[in-house]
Every structure is written in structure tokens, then in C-alpha cells.
Design an enzyme around this catalytic site. Structure first.
Site, PDB file in Angstrom:
ATOM      1  N   ARG A  81       0.841  -1.081  -0.020  1.00  8.97           N
ATOM      2  CA  ARG A  81      -0.210  -0.122   0.024  1.00  8.97           C
ATOM      3  C   ARG A  81       0.729   1.249  -0.209  1.00  8.97           C
ATOM      4  NH1 ARG A  81      -5.588  -0.325   0.985  1.00  8.97           N
ATOM      5  NH2 ARG A  81      -6.101  -2.280   0.554  1.00  8.97           N
ATOM      6  N   ARG A 139      -3.629   5.801  -0.388  1.00  6.23           N
ATOM      7  CA  ARG A 139      -4.440   6.831   0.548  1.00  6.23           C
ATOM      8  C   ARG A 139      -3.371   7.646   1.495  1.00  6.23           C
ATOM      9  NH1 ARG A 139      -6.418   1.443   3.634  1.00  6.23           N
ATOM     10  NH2 ARG A 139      -4.356   0.734   4.104  1.00  6.23           N
ATOM     11  N   ARG A 193      -6.775  11.071  -7.418  1.00  4.99           N
ATOM     12  CA  ARG A 193      -7.924  10.202  -7.347  1.00  4.99           C
ATOM     13  C   ARG A 193      -9.362  11.262  -7.428  1.00  4.99           C
ATOM     14  NH1 ARG A 193      -9.263   5.593  -4.936  1.00  4.99           N
ATOM     15  NH2 ARG A 193     -11.549   6.606  -5.325  1.00  4.99           N
TER      16      ARG A 193
END
Ligand code: CP3
Length: 338
Positions: free
Chosen positions: A23, A27, A36
Site C-alpha cells: 500500500r 491513501r 484520485r
């Protein structure tokens, strides 16, 4: 120069311990949130230029030794027509959960044409990445099946485990179709230029060893077989300390270890395997001094393995400060450069 990541995968001596983070794209990065904005997750995954940009962001920022393809484990399922959505703040949600043999028939095999946007994105990426390897990935049959059967994220996997016991025929039918889909999805990524793959069986830790061997291992083995003898294969799960030997039987060259088991203990149990891991993702939220001390402990324990790829024990948490991740990358490189 041989890529330190690929050298470690193969059990050769890299110039430094390679590091990347599960990851790493996503985010926690402000540039990701900007890129995004206004696009749903699945739409983003189907837009090659956006996927390439997001995949590159952490490589540029941190100088990691590998890129991980930006996508999601449910992308191939959506691509064959399963009605699945990624709901913000929740995760993957399936409109009509799978329970019966007729449901298993809703899974058809993946055709490379179903995911042309993946091939296209990887084509863009391998050009831009140059010497830095790209890791492709898929969700393992058990983890994917848990979303299909539960209908969404789950705490106890009660419906999935009940189906395994009551209707093992239906379970194996669903899981073997998923294995074929995963194998094909991995193959598409390798053919497009991925240099390694990771099979995420994130939720396999919910199974006892006996159940893992009966219900999950054969299907994960089949999925990984799709790319055997082509690229190094990493196999990872969370809370899988009791499953490490069984997971190694899938044939994966590299085993991802979560933060609950020290790497030297894992190495003693997995001779001949390269290990990946395993800094607790919450260490990134701590002050620099304990963060560096814990990074050094992981490096020290990793020396017991045939090869070590530094990573977190699970994905980067959303609140992680990118500066702390950069600190870890620099520490790993400086402390291990030969
Ligand atoms: O960075 C982000 O979280 C934003 C993009 C996003 C991803 N998945 C990226 C991803 C979103 C919104 C999702 C949805 C999703 N999918 C969730 C809930 C959101 C969340 O915060 O986790 C969940 C649980 C899934 C299912 C899923 N996807 C699993 C179980 C895995 C395996 C890895 C793991 O965390 O255990 C994935 C893979 C995944 N999702 C990747 C990415 C970029 C690839 C692997 C990686 O980058 O390490």
C-alpha cells in the site's frame, strides 16, 4: 546493476537490503488524493494513465526498490461481470452473495481482453520505471471467496467457513474457479512486463492449519502455478504465523511475514525461502527514535533468512506521514549498503 529486489527474491546477494511497502501507493499520499479526486476506485483502476501515475508516486518520493501495481484484488472479478462495488470507507461489496453451485457458475474464466487496461497500464509503467521492477498481484482464492460469500468485509468469515464444512463441493467449485481467474490475472501482468508477483491471502489467518490445508492451499498453489518458472512469487497473509510452512508449500519463492512473528523465527522454520517483512505498520506513526530502533531490529532478524526484502507486516496505514516512510527507506539502504 541487478535489481536488489530481484536478487533477494532469488536468494542472491543484493547490494543492499531492498525495501518496498504494501500500500505504498494510495491513501497516505497527498498527491494520490489529488490524482484520485472525483474518480471511483474501480474507474481509477480502469484508467491506464492514472494507474501508471499513482503507481509511480511512491517510487519517485521514496526511492523504493520495487513498484506495486495500483489496482485492487476485486478488479478481475468485476472484469468478468460479478456485480461488485468498492464502497468508500467499507471495502468491496457484492450485490448478490455466492452460496450455491449455481452461484459458482457465475464465475467464468478471465480472458486477457477483459483487462486490457491492465496490460496497457503495465506497458506505460515498465517504460517509466526503467530498472525498477514492477510487482503484479492478485488476491488468493480464499480471500476473494470470503468477499463473494460474505457479501463484503467480515470479522469472523462465518458464512465462508460454514459453506466449506456443509458444502465442500460448492466451496471447491467456487475456489477452483477463482484459482483459474487469479492464475490468469497474474499471467496477464507478467506478460505485460511485471517482474514479480505477490499473491495476497490477507485473511487466511482466520483458518486453522488443517482447514487451510484442506480448503485454501490447493487453490493458492494452483493460482501460483500460473506463473511458475517465469518470475519470483511472493505469498503473503496476515496473522498467518501458524500457517507459514503450509503457505511455503504453495511453491512461492518468497514468504511475506506479518509483524506478529520475528523474522529470525520465521527463517528457522522456512529454510531456503526469502522472507519479506515485517515492521509493524503502526511503528510508522511513532517518533523517529523508536521507529529507527525497530527498523534496525527487523533488519537484524532478517539476516537469519536466505534473503530479506524489507516491508511492513501489512499495508501502510492511511494516517502515515510520508516523511516517516522515507526515513525508513533511507535507513534500510544506509544500514545495509555493501
Ligand atoms: O490506498 C487506498 O486504500 C485507496 C485505494 C483502495 C485500494 N483498495 C487499494 C489497494 C481502496 C479504496 C480499496 C478498497 C478495498 N479493497 C478495501 C477497503 C479499503 C482499505 O482501506 O483497505 C479492502 C479491504 C479491499 C480488499 C483488498 N484489496 C485486500 C484484502 C487487498 C490485499 C492487501 C491487503 O491490504 O491485505 C487489496 C489490495 C489492494 N488494494 C492494493 C491496493 C493499492 C494492492 C496491494 C498494495 O498496494 O500493497
Amino acid at each position: 546493476m541487478t535489481s536488489p529486489f530481484l536478487a533477494a527474491c532469488r536468494g542472491e546477494e543484493p547490494d543492499r537490503v531492498p525495501v518496498w511497502f504494501m500500500r505504498q501507493a494510495g491513501r497516505s499520499l497527498p498527491e494520490y488524493r489529488e490524482a484520485r479526486a472525483g474518480t471511483t476506485m474501480l474507474e481509477a483502476c480502469r484508467t491506464p494513465e492514472l494507474v501508471a501515475e499513482i503507481t509511480m508516486q511512491p517510487v519517485r518520493r521514496y526511492g523504493t526498490d520495487a513498484a506495486i501495481f495500483f489496482s485492487d484484488i476485486v478488479v478481475p472479478l468485476a472484469a468478468i461481470g460479478v456485480d461488485i462495488e468498492i464502497v468508500p470507507g467499507v471495502g468491496p461489496v457484492v450485490a448478490e452473495p455466492f452460496r450455491t453451485e449455481a452461484d459458482a457458475d457465475r464465475l467464468r474464466n478471465l480472458d486477457p481482453c477483459d483487462v486490457g487496461y491492465v496490460t496497457e497500464a503495465i506497458g506505460l509503467l515498465v517504460k517509466e520505471l526503467g530498472e525498477t521492477p514492477l510487482i503484479g498481484f492478485a488476491g488468493a482464492p480464499f480471500t476473494l471467496a470470503s468477499y463473494l460469500i460474505e457479501g463484503g468485509p467480515s470479522r469472523d468469515y462465518a458464512k465462508t467457513k460454514a459453506l466449506m464444512r456443509s458444502r465442500p463441493d460448492v466451496w471447491h467449485s467456487i475456489a477452483s474457479k477463482l484459482a483459474a481467474i487469479c492464475g490468469e490475472f497474474l499471467r496477464v501482468q507478467v506478460e505485460a512486463g511485471a517482474s514479480a508477483v505477490q499473491l495476497f491471502d490477507s485473511w487466511a489467518g482466520a483458518l486453522s492449519e488443517a482447514d487451510y490445508r484442506r480448503f485454501a492451499l490447493p487453490h493458492s498453489t494452483a493460482a501460483l502455478m500460473g506463473v511458475a518458472d517465469s518470475v519470483p512469487r511472493i505469498h503473503f497473509g496476515v496473522g498467518t504465523g501458524h500457517l507459514l510452512e503450509a503457505m511455503a508449500e504453495t511453491g512461492a519463492e518468497v514468504i511475506g511475514v506479518d509483524f506478529r512473528i520475528p523474522l529470525d523465527q520465521a527463517a528457522a522454520r522456512l529454510p531456503g525461502k526469502t522472507l519479506q517483512g515485517n515492521l509493524d505498520p503502526t511503528a510508522i506513526l511513532a517518533d523517529d527514535e523508536p521507529l529507527i530502533a525497530e527498523t534496525d531490529e527487523v533488519l537484524q532478524a532478517g539476516r537469519a533468512a536466505r534473503g530479506h526484502i524489507f516491508n511492513l507486516g501489512h499495508g501502510v496505514l492511511p494516517d502515515s506521514d510520508p516523511a516517516k516512510l522515507k526515513l525508513v527507506v533511507d535507513r534500510v539502504h544506509e544500514a545495509t549498503r555493501r
